[in-house]
Design an enzyme around this catalytic site. Sequence first.
Site, short mmCIF file in Angstrom:
data_model
loop_
_atom_site.label_atom_id
_atom_site.label_comp_id
_atom_site.label_asym_id
_atom_site.label_seq_id
_atom_site.Cartn_x
_atom_site.Cartn_y
_atom_site.Cartn_z
N ASP A 40 2.15 7.48 8.71
CA ASP A 40 0.91 7.58 9.50
C ASP A 40 0.26 8.97 9.54
OD1 ASP A 40 2.27 5.30 10.21
OD2 ASP A 40 2.36 5.74 12.33
N TYR A 99 7.86 10.85 16.13
CA TYR A 99 7.01 9.71 15.76
C TYR A 99 5.52 10.05 15.99
CZ TYR A 99 10.40 6.05 14.55
OH TYR A 99 11.32 5.27 13.92
N ARG A 169 4.84 3.40 22.14
CA ARG A 169 4.69 4.62 21.32
C ARG A 169 3.25 4.89 20.88
NH1 ARG A 169 8.18 1.39 18.32
NH2 ARG A 169 7.20 0.21 16.64
N ASP A 170 3.10 6.05 20.26
CA ASP A 170 1.89 6.47 19.56
C ASP A 170 0.74 6.82 20.51
OD1 ASP A 170 3.49 5.76 17.40
OD2 ASP A 170 2.55 3.79 17.14
C1 FRU Z 1 3.52 2.94 12.34
C2 FRU Z 1 4.76 3.52 13.00
C3 FRU Z 1 4.48 4.05 14.39
C4 FRU Z 1 5.58 5.05 14.58
C5 FRU Z 1 5.70 5.65 13.20
C6 FRU Z 1 7.08 6.06 12.81
O1 FRU Z 1 3.57 2.97 10.96
O2 FRU Z 1 5.82 2.56 13.03
O3 FRU Z 1 4.42 3.06 15.39
O4 FRU Z 1 5.27 6.00 15.55
O5 FRU Z 1 5.23 4.66 12.30
O6 FRU Z 1 7.07 6.67 11.55
#
Ligand code: FRU
Length: 469
Positions: A40, A99, A169-170
């Site tokens: 990402d 992440y 997350r994210d």
């Molecule tokens: C999406 C993801 C996110 C995570 C990251 C880990 O591709 O799975 O949700 O933060 O990649 O690399």
Amino acid sequence: MSALTNDLKKLTELAENNVKADGAFREKLHLMPPVGWLNDPNGLCQFNGVYHAFFQYSPFNAQGGVKMWGHYTSDNMIDWEYQGVMLYPDQPFDCSGVYSGSAFIEDGEMYLYYTGNVKLEDRDDYDYINTGREANTVLVTSRDGKHFSRKKELMRNTDYPADLTLHVRDPKVWKQDGTYYMIQGARTKSDVGQALIFRSEDRLNWEICSRVETEEPFGYMWECPDYFEVDGVKILSASVQGLTGEEWADRNVYQSGYFRLNGDITGEYDLSDYCLWDYGFDYYAPQSFETGDGRRIQIAWMGMPDCEEYTNRTLEEGWQHCFTFPREVYVENGVVRQRPVRELDAKKQKIKDASGHLEDEGHPVYEAYISGIADGQFRAVLGEELTLEYKDGRFSMRFSDQSKESVSAGRNVRYADMPELENVRILTDVSSVEVFVNDGEYVFTTRYYPAEASVRVDAPGAEIELAAI
Ligand code: FRU
């Protein structure tokens, strides 16, 4: 710097110095990892005039491994300069991976929010959904985009609603009417994908203020959510896992798309149907930011997680995946559209113009623009193996050979139905193709591995322009 950080830094540099910089599939315009694996885009922003792109990076393993944040900067979103790794997984709250996350800029300071991933020791009774992992929200700041503060843990799973799994997350942050908001993706204990909205008065202390979901459950997990307004349209973007059957049956394993949102994301709202950002094979986890001149730019990972159907021949060169070319997202005639950032124009060198038919060889990086398409008559063949075609109201991207050693590396066909075909813009790089159809209403993105660069376009009555980049 701790001994762990120091060793990770040295090992990363060692891996980067050992890479074959001249791999035949390395891209010219697209941001790639120096070595190993990229996924990402993270922390995209323009800060003090400079564009910053961080990326999910596993330098030691081109098939993916523990994630850290690699860092590139650019003056034009095309020529990227590698700055090294900015965030290593070196704390108890992010030891299994730094992440994804985003950048928020205010008063000359860059705030990077990300998820610290922790996977606890291997135990048979952990399912890593409800047990055995942590998702911590972490903040790092910088005043110059080069030096970063200590990491500060802001939230952990016990701070999120109790009916969620450990998959949260994210984070992505924005400011609205003097209040800070953060969106995060989540999976509930009953396997429903959601976006969580938190609010804060000081960017440090956050409380949950609303939860966004569709009326009927839509997938089991929403990753990398994004929320922004462009040309008066409110857009909630999410990369959704768990869509199966019917219209999702012959598509990618996971989807990236958006809902148009009517109302207030923190209160009463309705969501439109979900629209895909991209109909091709390799597109996931897009993130957007606003430039100083007010453009909404979106960049995605040109790849697909958990994909068994196809692969990437760059593995032979010790690296895998790249970003999409940065795209301007805009709304015209009520339609959400995408186009390559206009900075590309300065790089184009006209090769030739033609009417109805054009052929070319020997230019791996080019843009072909086909306009004024009459009666939907359009067919293009790239690298002898990839056919773009419009037939019976369907635009398709199809590879002729599905073997993993071929141009497709296992890819077969993707399509979208549309009543008319007006124009097609094809942007190729050494090992990727992005096709913008009908002024970017539909986009198709794929990796490809042609033996020789070639293009042949047949579109009787249409104007065809070809430029090398
Ligand atoms: C999406 C993801 C996110 C995570 C990251 C880990 O591709 O799975 O949700 O933060 O990649 O690399």
